[in-house]
Design an enzyme around this catalytic site. Sequence first.
Site, short mmCIF file in Angstrom:
data_model
loop_
_atom_site.label_atom_id
_atom_site.label_comp_id
_atom_site.label_asym_id
_atom_site.label_seq_id
_atom_site.Cartn_x
_atom_site.Cartn_y
_atom_site.Cartn_z
N THR A 111 0.62 -1.19 -0.01
CA THR A 111 0.14 0.02 -0.08
C THR A 111 0.85 1.44 -0.11
O THR A 111 1.76 1.44 0.82
CB THR A 111 -0.83 -0.03 1.13
N GLN A 169 -4.64 -7.20 -6.21
CA GLN A 169 -4.85 -7.89 -4.79
C GLN A 169 -6.44 -7.28 -4.63
O GLN A 169 -6.44 -5.82 -4.54
CB GLN A 169 -3.96 -7.50 -3.86
N HIS A 177 -7.68 -10.84 -1.01
CA HIS A 177 -7.01 -10.53 0.18
C HIS A 177 -7.70 -11.22 1.36
O HIS A 177 -8.68 -10.63 1.61
CB HIS A 177 -6.81 -8.98 0.51
N ASN A 236 -4.29 -10.29 7.30
CA ASN A 236 -3.94 -9.12 7.95
C ASN A 236 -4.84 -8.36 8.57
O ASN A 236 -5.06 -7.10 8.72
CB ASN A 236 -3.21 -8.34 6.91
N TYR A 252 -8.30 -7.96 7.62
CA TYR A 252 -9.10 -7.40 6.92
C TYR A 252 -10.39 -8.23 6.50
O TYR A 252 -10.64 -9.04 7.51
CB TYR A 252 -8.75 -6.89 5.62
N ARG A 301 -4.59 -14.97 -0.25
CA ARG A 301 -3.24 -14.56 0.84
C ARG A 301 -4.08 -14.74 2.02
O ARG A 301 -5.09 -14.40 2.45
CB ARG A 301 -3.01 -13.06 0.59
N ASN A 353 -3.36 -5.68 12.50
CA ASN A 353 -4.47 -4.89 12.75
C ASN A 353 -5.58 -5.33 13.82
O ASN A 353 -6.74 -5.50 13.82
CB ASN A 353 -5.46 -5.05 11.20
N GLY A 382 8.49 -7.73 -0.10
CA GLY A 382 7.70 -6.50 0.04
C GLY A 382 8.48 -5.36 0.06
O GLY A 382 9.12 -4.86 -0.87
N ARG A 383 8.79 -4.70 1.17
CA ARG A 383 9.55 -3.78 1.26
C ARG A 383 11.03 -3.70 0.24
O ARG A 383 11.32 -2.37 -0.26
CB ARG A 383 10.21 -3.19 2.69
#
Length: 365
Positions: A26, A100, A176, A179, A181, A228, A236, A318-319
Amino acid sequence: MTDALFTPFTAGAIDMKNRVVMAPLTRNRADNVTGEVNDLHVEYYRQRAGAGLIITEASQISPVGKGYLATPGIYSDEQVAAWRKVTDAVHAEGGRIVIQLWHVGRISHTSLQPGGAAPVAPSAVAANVKTFTENGFEETSTPRALGLDEIKATVEDYAHAAKQAIAAGFDGVEVHGANGYLIDQFLKTGANTRDDEYGGSIENRTRLLFEVMEAVTDAIGGDRTGLRLSPYSPANGITDADPTPLFTHAIKGLNRFGLAYLHMVEGATGGSRDLKEGESIAALRKLFEGPYMANNGYDRDMALDAVASGAADLVAFGRPFISNPDLVERLERDAPLAEGDRQTYYGGGVEGYTDYPRYDEADAA
């Protein structure tokens, strides 16, 4: 001899030139009103098309699915047209890209919802975490529980978004379910206190997941659909009383959809890979009959070992992809990785988004 990580792989209908995947990230640079991506996104994803597969930033399936400032959508025709420029650019570079599909559920704020309404969730249980709004990071709003008719409509929203993704030129979608959601909220007891057919037993709490996967795979095919999950992540504010039997049931049940892949967060999202006694990613992974994508804190050596040993078919980073647009090339050459600027991760423009140099360019400078 080429390391297995850098060899081609086919996941369902998606042919990849290597097994390094760009994980969804994101970045909050879409139009906050229309949810459309722009020319910055085109360049950002084009630069990273060396990945075997790009999974885009999470994109909401409906206006109600939005939970953060300036995140993109994939439900309107205007959003589809904007995303088409991205997919065309990635394909022109020989890359593959899926989007996603996202519904944040309770991880939202009234200022981000249509008409300033409360976010929706399985139950009216607040997350007690923060989200990103026009005022910066604010506490999420207490949600209201979805009605049965609204759950049915949400499942239809996932199928519609999947069809829109194919119209936008994507090679597939990733649902998704991780995490903290919406889908994860239905799965886990910490957010789901319902006493109807979507709450209580493991069979009931996995109902939405299976209904969404059935709707999406019916719409575009299982071979273009990934998922995922984050079985043991507290991301979260999400918790479950007994996640191992829950995800054992969930993953076994996924095999009937013929998915392109299962993408698993191994441990705490963006954090520790350590698990409690009795918890095992390897055991869950063995239950899935399709391609397996590993994620969470992988470095070069871990990724090489995972693919070479067969522990994973694909490894998502990711990062590192934020600050290394040519990450695959750097990994293959065992070149040093550039550090990202955390101040520019969320929101903004070119800086910290499309201005990171490739290794050869940085070397020349």
